[in-house]
Enzyme design. Structure first.
Site, short mmCIF file in Angstrom:
data_model
loop_
_atom_site.label_atom_id
_atom_site.label_comp_id
_atom_site.label_asym_id
_atom_site.label_seq_id
_atom_site.Cartn_x
_atom_site.Cartn_y
_atom_site.Cartn_z
N ILE A 134 0.83 -1.22 0.00
CA ILE A 134 0.00 0.00 0.00
C ILE A 134 0.86 1.27 0.00
O ILE A 134 0.39 2.34 -0.34
CB ILE A 134 -0.99 0.04 1.19
N ASP A 135 2.16 1.13 0.38
CA ASP A 135 3.00 2.33 0.54
C ASP A 135 3.44 2.98 -0.77
O ASP A 135 3.94 4.10 -0.75
CB ASP A 135 4.25 1.98 1.36
N ARG A 170 -13.91 21.70 14.33
CA ARG A 170 -12.67 21.22 14.93
C ARG A 170 -11.58 21.02 13.88
O ARG A 170 -11.86 20.95 12.69
CB ARG A 170 -12.91 19.85 15.59
N ALA A 194 -7.78 18.05 2.04
CA ALA A 194 -7.19 18.42 3.33
C ALA A 194 -6.56 19.81 3.25
O ALA A 194 -6.42 20.38 2.15
CB ALA A 194 -6.13 17.39 3.71
N ARG A 263 -8.27 17.30 17.42
CA ARG A 263 -8.40 15.86 17.67
C ARG A 263 -7.52 15.10 16.68
O ARG A 263 -7.14 15.64 15.63
CB ARG A 263 -9.85 15.41 17.45
N ARG A 272 -5.27 -1.06 5.32
CA ARG A 272 -4.65 -2.15 4.57
C ARG A 272 -5.64 -3.26 4.21
O ARG A 272 -5.36 -4.08 3.34
CB ARG A 272 -3.49 -2.73 5.38
O1 F6P Z 1 2.85 -2.84 4.31
C1 F6P Z 1 3.45 -1.62 4.57
C2 F6P Z 1 3.01 -1.16 5.91
O2 F6P Z 1 1.62 -1.08 5.90
C3 F6P Z 1 3.62 0.16 6.37
O3 F6P Z 1 2.97 1.27 5.89
C4 F6P Z 1 3.53 0.02 7.85
O4 F6P Z 1 4.47 0.82 8.50
C5 F6P Z 1 3.79 -1.43 8.07
O5 F6P Z 1 3.37 -2.09 6.91
C6 F6P Z 1 3.12 -2.04 9.27
O6 F6P Z 1 3.49 -3.38 9.34
P1 F6P Z 1 2.93 -4.42 10.37
O7 F6P Z 1 1.57 -4.84 9.92
O8 F6P Z 1 3.90 -5.53 10.34
O9 F6P Z 1 2.85 -3.71 11.69
#
Ligand code: F6P
Length: 360
Positions: A134-135, A170, A194, A263, A272
């Site tokens: 996803i990154d 807010r 945003a 907040r 994810r």
């Molecule tokens: O898959 C990438 C990612 O979602 C990053 O954005 C995030 O920092 C990491 O995985 C989190 O990983 P985990 O699920 O192992 O905590």
């Protein structure tokens, strides 16, 4: 094949595509459970089954048909600690030989692709990677599987947060995933309308970030702009913790605007999961098909890429998909993460220009 690293919506669609295309070509496919550990331990199950009536004698396993629309990874993913050790990579190579595997398709992110490259160089096993994270921090590909779905989830979550934020006038700071890459934050901020985006690549100090956020909030709620809500997206990789940022900003803002409350919301893993979007299903199917074809064409250590943002790569039968040596992908991924890649520099320049517009 296997999926490795953080799961990404669309991984299952790629698995389905590979299972179906392989059956049509008469190629047996097995899937390893939970990433590299499944390969090391030989834990696998078939994705194709014999069928005397099928043109090439094979059909996909019945459940594979269901994969295509599901989030997560049906075969399990994992961040194998053992695979970092050469001993276990050699065991994985032995296991692949014992099982009579001709080639391995690895669906995953940077760490997984680096693992695939090492496995090939150390054991000779042919590997082809499919970018999924996803990154959106994988070199040589314009898009990785999962990014689009994650962004749709971010936008939907931000729209909901905006509803409640407007009702109370807010400011909200919403943290999105991306330990090393700010792409979800940048693209999400623009799409969610945003007021600002905070990401590691901008290279700002904590002091500068606090000052910037204070400024954005004070201007937005000032008499002239009189906005109904402030929405600020912050990438996970920004060093100042979100809760600390909120309290530091709150302390400064309340000196001038005592009624304004700030907040936060950390979207985290929510982003994810979920069924893959149309776009992720489309690229997952086309990249999965291209990965299998690359193996059949003799690829030994490559990744298939979607609309490469840099020149190069071998063409495939699909105009949007090119083939790249894994070594080059790993090099370019490092440059994406350390900020030296022209792709990141272009993103930063674009966001600098966009920042002025968002804050209006
Ligand atoms: O898959 C990438 C990612 O979602 C990053 O954005 C995030 O920092 C990491 O995985 C989190 O990983 P985990 O699920 O192992 O905590």
């Amino acid at each position: 094949m296997l999926t490795s690293g953080g799961d990404a919506p669309g991984m299952n669609t790629a698995l389905r595509a590979i299972g179906f295309v392989a059956a049509e070509k008469g190629i047996e496919v097995i899937a390893f459970e939970r990433g590299w550990d499944g390969l090391i331990d030989g834990k696998a199950f078939p994705l194709t089954r014999p069928s005397p009536s099928a043109p090439r004698g094979l059909l996909p396993m019945r459940e594979v048909d269901r994969f295509g629309t599901l989030g997560g990874s049906f075969i399990g993913s994992g961040r194998s600690q053992r695979f970092f050790e050469a001993l276990y990579r050699s065991k994985a190579g032995e296991r692949a030989r014992e099982l009579g595997i001709d080639g391995l398709i690895v669906i995953g992110g940077n760490g997984s692709l680096e693992g695939a490259y090492r496995l090939h160089t150390e054991t000779g096993l042919a590997v082809v990677g499919v970018p999924a994270s996803i990154d959106n921090d994988i070199g040589c590909t314009g898009m990785a599987i999962g990014v689009d779905t994650a962004l749709n989830t971010i936008v939907e979550a931000c729209d909901r947060i905006s509803d409640t934020a407007r009702a109370h006038r807010r400011a909200f700071i919403v943290e999105v995933m991306g330990r090393q890459s700010g792409y979800l934050c940048m693209a999400g901020a623009v799409a969610a309308c945003a007021d600002a985006a905070l990401f590691r690549e901008a290279g700002k100090s904590e002091e500068e970030i606090v000052g910037w956020v204070v400024n954005v909030i004070q201007q937005a709620f000032g008499d002239e702009r009189d906005k109904e809500r402030v929405l600020i997206l912050k990438a996970e990789g920004v060093s100042i913790p979100t809760s600390e940022l909120v309290s530091r900003v709150q302390r400064q803002v309340e000196q001038h605007l005592p009624d304004i409350e700030i907040r936060s919301c950390v979207l985290g893993h929510l982003v994810r999961g979920g069924a893959p979007s149309f776009f992720d299903r489309m690229i997952a199917s086309r990249l999965g098909f291209a990965a299998l074809q690359a193996l059949l064409d003799g690829a030994k250590s490559e990744m298939v890429a979607w609309q490469a943002p840099i020149p190069g790569g071998l063409p495939t039968g699909d105009r949007s998909v090119t083939r790249w040596p894994l070594e080059r992908v790993i090099e370019e991924s490092k440059a994406l993460l350390d900020g030296t890649s022209p792709v990141v520099q272009a993103r930063i320049r674009l966001m600098e220009a966009v920042a002025k517009v968002l804050a209006l």
